[in-house]
Motif scaffolding. Structure first.
Motif, PDB file in Angstrom:
ATOM      1  N   VAL A 151     -36.194  32.466  12.659  1.00  0.00           N
ATOM      2  CA  VAL A 151     -35.216  32.511  11.567  1.00  0.00           C
ATOM      3  C   VAL A 151     -33.945  33.134  12.131  1.00  0.00           C
ATOM      4  CG1 VAL A 151     -34.682  33.474   9.297  1.00  0.00           C
ATOM      5  CG2 VAL A 151     -37.010  32.752   9.809  1.00  0.00           C
ATOM      6  N   ILE A 152     -32.863  32.389  12.052  1.00  0.00           N
ATOM      7  CA  ILE A 152     -31.583  32.899  12.565  1.00  0.00           C
ATOM      8  C   ILE A 152     -30.658  33.060  11.364  1.00  0.00           C
ATOM      9  CG2 ILE A 152     -29.655  32.437  14.135  1.00  0.00           C
ATOM     10  CD1 ILE A 152     -31.765  30.253  15.333  1.00  0.00           C
ATOM     11  N   SER A 153     -30.204  34.292  11.145  1.00  0.00           N
ATOM     12  CA  SER A 153     -29.311  34.503  10.010  1.00  0.00           C
ATOM     13  C   SER A 153     -28.057  35.216  10.494  1.00  0.00           C
ATOM     14  CB  SER A 153     -30.000  35.319   8.907  1.00  0.00           C
ATOM     15  OG  SER A 153     -29.838  36.697   9.143  1.00  0.00           O
ATOM     16  N   ARG A 154     -27.118  35.426   9.593  1.00  0.00           N
ATOM     17  CA  ARG A 154     -25.904  36.178   9.944  1.00  0.00           C
ATOM     18  C   ARG A 154     -26.256  37.576  10.416  1.00  0.00           C
ATOM     19  NH1 ARG A 154     -23.737  37.251   5.463  1.00  0.00           N
ATOM     20  NH2 ARG A 154     -24.351  35.757   3.880  1.00  0.00           N
ATOM     21  N   LEU A 155     -27.491  38.054  10.078  1.00  0.00           N
ATOM     22  CA  LEU A 155     -27.860  39.435  10.401  1.00  0.00           C
ATOM     23  C   LEU A 155     -28.659  39.545  11.701  1.00  0.00           C
ATOM     24  CD1 LEU A 155     -28.941  40.475   6.798  1.00  0.00           C
ATOM     25  CD2 LEU A 155     -26.737  40.854   7.896  1.00  0.00           C
ATOM     26  N   GLY A 156     -29.104  38.415  12.240  1.00  0.00           N
ATOM     27  CA  GLY A 156     -29.880  38.468  13.486  1.00  0.00           C
ATOM     28  C   GLY A 156     -30.999  37.445  13.514  1.00  0.00           C
ATOM     29  N   GLU A 157     -31.899  37.599  14.491  1.00  0.00           N
ATOM     30  CA  GLU A 157     -32.971  36.615  14.678  1.00  0.00           C
ATOM     31  C   GLU A 157     -34.339  37.235  14.433  1.00  0.00           C
ATOM     32  OE1 GLU A 157     -30.741  34.533  18.392  1.00  0.00           O
ATOM     33  OE2 GLU A 157     -32.934  34.613  18.504  1.00  0.00           O
ATOM     34  N   THR A 158     -35.242  36.492  13.840  1.00  0.00           N
ATOM     35  CA  THR A 158     -36.612  36.961  13.644  1.00  0.00           C
ATOM     36  C   THR A 158     -37.566  35.870  14.094  1.00  0.00           C
ATOM     37  OG1 THR A 158     -35.788  38.040  11.650  1.00  0.00           O
ATOM     38  CG2 THR A 158     -38.182  37.997  11.922  1.00  0.00           C
ATOM     39  N   GLU A 159     -38.468  36.232  15.015  1.00  0.00           N
ATOM     40  CA  GLU A 159     -39.468  35.265  15.482  1.00  0.00           C
ATOM     41  C   GLU A 159     -40.625  35.247  14.504  1.00  0.00           C
ATOM     42  OE1 GLU A 159     -39.724  33.582  18.485  1.00  0.00           O
ATOM     43  OE2 GLU A 159     -37.802  34.291  19.281  1.00  0.00           O
ATOM     44  N   LEU A 160     -41.035  34.070  14.068  1.00  0.00           N
ATOM     45  CA  LEU A 160     -42.198  33.979  13.196  1.00  0.00           C
ATOM     46  C   LEU A 160     -43.301  33.229  13.952  1.00  0.00           C
ATOM     47  CD1 LEU A 160     -40.429  33.094   9.796  1.00  0.00           C
ATOM     48  CD2 LEU A 160     -41.134  35.339  10.617  1.00  0.00           C
ATOM     49  N   PRO A 161     -44.351  33.960  14.410  1.00  0.00           N
ATOM     50  CA  PRO A 161     -45.420  33.310  15.165  1.00  0.00           C
ATOM     51  C   PRO A 161     -46.248  32.389  14.275  1.00  0.00           C
ATOM     52  CG  PRO A 161     -45.979  35.589  14.691  1.00  0.00           C
ATOM     53  CD  PRO A 161     -44.587  35.382  14.178  1.00  0.00           C
ATOM     54  N   LEU A 162     -47.249  31.733  14.831  1.00  0.00           N
ATOM     55  CA  LEU A 162     -48.089  30.800  14.067  1.00  0.00           C
ATOM     56  C   LEU A 162     -48.619  31.463  12.785  1.00  0.00           C
ATOM     57  CD1 LEU A 162     -49.506  27.938  14.201  1.00  0.00           C
ATOM     58  CD2 LEU A 162     -51.514  29.205  14.996  1.00  0.00           C
ATOM     59  N   MET A 163     -48.329  30.871  11.662  1.00  0.00           N
ATOM     60  CA  MET A 163     -48.840  31.365  10.370  1.00  0.00           C
ATOM     61  C   MET A 163     -48.817  30.208   9.378  1.00  0.00           C
ATOM     62  SD  MET A 163     -45.602  33.609   8.953  1.00  0.00           S
ATOM     63  CE  MET A 163     -45.252  34.434  10.477  1.00  0.00           C
ATOM     64  N   SER A 164     -49.445  30.385   8.220  1.00  0.00           N
ATOM     65  CA  SER A 164     -49.443  29.298   7.232  1.00  0.00           C
ATOM     66  C   SER A 164     -48.016  29.089   6.723  1.00  0.00           C
ATOM     67  CB  SER A 164     -50.375  29.640   6.065  1.00  0.00           C
ATOM     68  OG  SER A 164     -49.780  30.656   5.289  1.00  0.00           O
ATOM     69  N   ILE A 211     -39.393  33.894   5.128  1.00  0.00           N
ATOM     70  CA  ILE A 211     -38.027  33.336   5.053  1.00  0.00           C
ATOM     71  C   ILE A 211     -37.301  33.954   3.848  1.00  0.00           C
ATOM     72  CG2 ILE A 211     -36.699  31.204   4.639  1.00  0.00           C
ATOM     73  CD1 ILE A 211     -39.094  29.713   6.057  1.00  0.00           C
ATOM     74  N   LEU A 212     -38.021  34.068   2.730  1.00  0.00           N
ATOM     75  CA  LEU A 212     -37.398  34.643   1.526  1.00  0.00           C
ATOM     76  C   LEU A 212     -37.040  36.115   1.737  1.00  0.00           C
ATOM     77  CD1 LEU A 212     -39.456  32.944  -1.331  1.00  0.00           C
ATOM     78  CD2 LEU A 212     -37.211  32.329  -0.443  1.00  0.00           C
ATOM     79  N   ASP A 213     -37.850  36.822   2.522  1.00  0.00           N
ATOM     80  CA  ASP A 213     -37.502  38.222   2.831  1.00  0.00           C
ATOM     81  C   ASP A 213     -36.148  38.280   3.544  1.00  0.00           C
ATOM     82  OD1 ASP A 213     -39.902  38.959   1.746  1.00  0.00           O
ATOM     83  OD2 ASP A 213     -40.914  39.296   3.670  1.00  0.00           O
ATOM     84  N   GLU A 214     -35.917  37.313   4.443  1.00  0.00           N
ATOM     85  CA  GLU A 214     -34.637  37.284   5.185  1.00  0.00           C
ATOM     86  C   GLU A 214     -33.489  36.898   4.237  1.00  0.00           C
ATOM     87  OE1 GLU A 214     -34.486  38.489   8.272  1.00  0.00           O
ATOM     88  OE2 GLU A 214     -36.645  38.775   8.070  1.00  0.00           O
ATOM     89  N   VAL A 215     -33.781  35.983   3.293  1.00  0.00           N
ATOM     90  CA  VAL A 215     -32.756  35.592   2.309  1.00  0.00           C
ATOM     91  C   VAL A 215     -32.356  36.814   1.482  1.00  0.00           C
ATOM     92  CG1 VAL A 215     -32.328  34.173   0.248  1.00  0.00           C
ATOM     93  CG2 VAL A 215     -33.534  33.193   2.212  1.00  0.00           C
ATOM     94  N   LEU A 216     -33.373  37.580   1.101  1.00  0.00           N
ATOM     95  CA  LEU A 216     -33.128  38.771   0.288  1.00  0.00           C
ATOM     96  C   LEU A 216     -32.275  39.802   1.035  1.00  0.00           C
ATOM     97  CD1 LEU A 216     -34.061  39.383  -2.567  1.00  0.00           C
ATOM     98  CD2 LEU A 216     -35.977  40.639  -1.618  1.00  0.00           C
ATOM     99  N   LYS A 217     -32.526  39.921   2.351  1.00  0.00           N
ATOM    100  CA  LYS A 217     -31.713  40.858   3.155  1.00  0.00           C
ATOM    101  C   LYS A 217     -30.248  40.425   3.118  1.00  0.00           C
ATOM    102  CE  LYS A 217     -35.281  42.087   6.510  1.00  0.00           C
ATOM    103  NZ  LYS A 217     -35.753  41.733   7.848  1.00  0.00           N
ATOM    104  N   LEU A 218     -30.018  39.104   3.206  1.00  0.00           N
ATOM    105  CA  LEU A 218     -28.634  38.604   3.151  1.00  0.00           C
ATOM    106  C   LEU A 218     -28.022  38.904   1.791  1.00  0.00           C
ATOM    107  CD1 LEU A 218     -28.977  35.043   4.725  1.00  0.00           C
ATOM    108  CD2 LEU A 218     -27.545  36.886   5.601  1.00  0.00           C
ATOM    109  N   ARG A 219     -28.803  38.749   0.740  1.00  0.00           N
ATOM    110  CA  ARG A 219     -28.315  38.987  -0.618  1.00  0.00           C
ATOM    111  C   ARG A 219     -27.916  40.446  -0.805  1.00  0.00           C
ATOM    112  NH1 ARG A 219     -26.152  35.903  -3.087  1.00  0.00           N
ATOM    113  NH2 ARG A 219     -27.558  34.472  -4.089  1.00  0.00           N
ATOM    114  N   LYS A 220     -28.691  41.337  -0.171  1.00  0.00           N
ATOM    115  CA  LYS A 220     -28.426  42.764  -0.372  1.00  0.00           C
ATOM    116  C   LYS A 220     -27.245  43.250   0.463  1.00  0.00           C
ATOM    117  CE  LYS A 220     -32.909  44.153  -2.065  1.00  0.00           C
ATOM    118  NZ  LYS A 220     -34.249  44.576  -1.723  1.00  0.00           N
ATOM    119  N   LYS A 221     -26.825  42.452   1.445  1.00  0.00           N
ATOM    120  CA  LYS A 221     -25.714  42.868   2.326  1.00  0.00           C
ATOM    121  C   LYS A 221     -24.388  42.839   1.607  1.00  0.00           C
ATOM    122  CE  LYS A 221     -26.509  44.551   6.091  1.00  0.00           C
ATOM    123  NZ  LYS A 221     -25.847  45.733   6.559  1.00  0.00           N
TER     124      LYS A 221
END
Ligand code: PMT
Length: 417
Positions: A386-399, A407-417
């Motif tokens: 996940v690449i956002s204005r705030l940085g990158e997060t690697e998401l390993p194999l998961m459902s 992804i929504l956690d990252e969206v929420l971080k952007l919203r709170k900025k």
């Protein structure tokens, strides 16, 4: 004294009985509820039920000799902190939108300065009527908020959009309008929950518009160009957002997976149809997610009859670029709207995803390497960055469902900025 005073309007639909549960939950949250019913609502449920539970006279007709208050619509309307209408019929929506005050509830709406929240429920055709949609748009312009109906099986035995939203969600949205810290007792506060846990309602107030699946670009009436998208990733994001309290609208292309229950779905199978559907819905969205695998090219001229192969050994198809939905959404972006894209790549995944992010003006992009086992098209799992204005997060194999929450956690971080 109760914390907030709610005027609960009940109108004549099969979902009228659900207003009792709404009233109980509001009372449980410490609200003082006064009920107003339309005449048709009393065909479905008795005023006595509300009277017994609120200990207050339930006004249907303010001219009724039994009504203890001779100017009830003025007093009632000025003594409430919120007017909540559950369920709302197309008729009451039309009256509110046009300033018609021919019964107690519509007069109350006109006489009130309190914020208004409306939870409609009706047959799909009535909901989709241009007149109903026009009235809703008018009311939204007037500042009225809506808890939109969801898709499901309706009382008329048809399946479509028009079912009353889950009552707990209606009450949460009502309480959030009064005070963002106000909760139904027993339901957790945002602070003590991990993001993404099932009953964390950290996306209340957001409206997600999500494209899902592949597109089909017609060559002739029986053939098309498409791709392997199943819709699983987009549906997972839709389900996660809704569980977290957001309103969600899906624009569905061609999918093999089924959409989650209770979410409004608009079918748009080609890139052009998806473009038109998204632009029509965009005004309501606070977050746009392009999870669909949209064809980049479509046949320039689809044949109107089946193309015959007799005597034709080779064939050249002329292809034309499709409109880029994500770029257009980004161009039309209004204040506060977040624009999220996906990138399906086979090499240099992060580099290409970053280029797309810049070119398409995205706040966040989910880059998946579709060559990796367990990632990409038609799998239940995914691997992504996940690449956002705030940085990158690697998401390993998961459902895909777990990934949707990340992804929504990252969206929420952007919203709170
Ligand atoms: O549906 P699944 O089987 O679960 O598979 C999930 C998925 C692999 C389809 C999904 O995770 C994904 O990566 N979706 C985007 C695939 C894609 O089309 O990527 P792209 O790099 O071609 O497009 C980039 C972005 O632009 C995407 O958000 C796409 O929706 C958008 N786009 C592309 C073309 C176009 N004409 N309009 C667009 O909006």
């Amino acid at each position: 004294m109760s914390k907030y005073r709610i005027g609960l309007g009940v109108t004549g639909g099969i979902a009228a009985y659900k207003a009792i549960e709404v009233m109980r939950l509001l009372q449980k949250a410490g609200c003082d509820v006064s009920v107003a019913m339309t005449r048709h609502a009393t065909e479905f449920i008795q005023p006595l039920t509300f009277r017994a539970l609120t200990d207050k006279y339930v006004i249907v007709d303010d001219y009724d000799p039994e009504n203890p208050d001779p100017i009830a619509h003025v007093n009632f309307s000025q003594e409430i902190d919120l007017l909540l209408v559950v369920p709302a019929t197309a008729n009451i929506i039309a009256k509110f939108a046009n300033g018609i005050a021919d019964d107690f509830l519509s007069s109350t709406y006109l006489a009130s300065t309190a914020p208004v929240l409306i939870a409609p429920a009706m047959n799909t055709t009535m909901w989709e009527q241009p007149a109903t949609q026009r009235n809703i748009e008018q009311l939204k312009t007037d500042g009225v908020r809506f808890v939109e109906p969801v898709a499901g099986e309706l009382a008329c035995k048809t399946v479509g959009t028009g079912k009353l939203e889950d009552v707990e969600n209606i009450v949460r949205q009502a309480l959030a309008m009064l005070d963002s810290t106000f909760q139904i007792p027993g339901s957790e506060t945002r602070e003590n929950l991990e993001p993404g846990t099932w009953n964390n309602k950290d996306l209340i107030g957001e409206h997600f518009l999500i494209t899902v699946g592949g597109t089909r670009e017609a060559i002739d009436p029986v053939r098309f160009i498409s791709n392997h998208s199943s819709g699983k990733m987009g549906f997972a994001v839709a389900e996660a957002a809704r569980k977290r309290g957001a309103e969600v609208t899906i624009v569905r292309g061609s999918t093999t997976a089924n959409p989650p229950e209770g979410i409004r779905v608009i079918d748009a199978v080609s890139a052009r149809a998806m473009f038109d559907a998204v632009m029509a819905e965009l005004g309501k969205a606070t977050v746009f997610v392009g999870a669909a695998a949209v064809a980049d090219y479509a046949p320039a001229h689809a044949a109107s009859t089946k193309i015959k192969k007799d005597g034709i050994e080779t064939m050249t198809l002329e292809l034309k670029k499709t409109p880029d939905i994500l770029s257009e959404v980004s161009k039309r972006r209004k204040d506060g709207q977040l624009v999220i894209g996906f990138a399906a790549e086979t090499n240099d995944v992060v580099t290409y995803a970053k280029i797309k992010m810049g070119k398409k003006g995205l706040d966040l992009v989910v880059a998946n390497d579709i060559t990796k086992q367990g990632a990409g098209f038609n799998t239940d799992t995914n691997i992504a960055t996940v690449i956002s204005r705030l940085g990158e997060t690697e998401l390993p194999l998961m459902s895909k469902r777990e990934m949707a929450d990340k992804i929504l956690d990252e969206v929420l971080k952007l919203r709170k900025k």
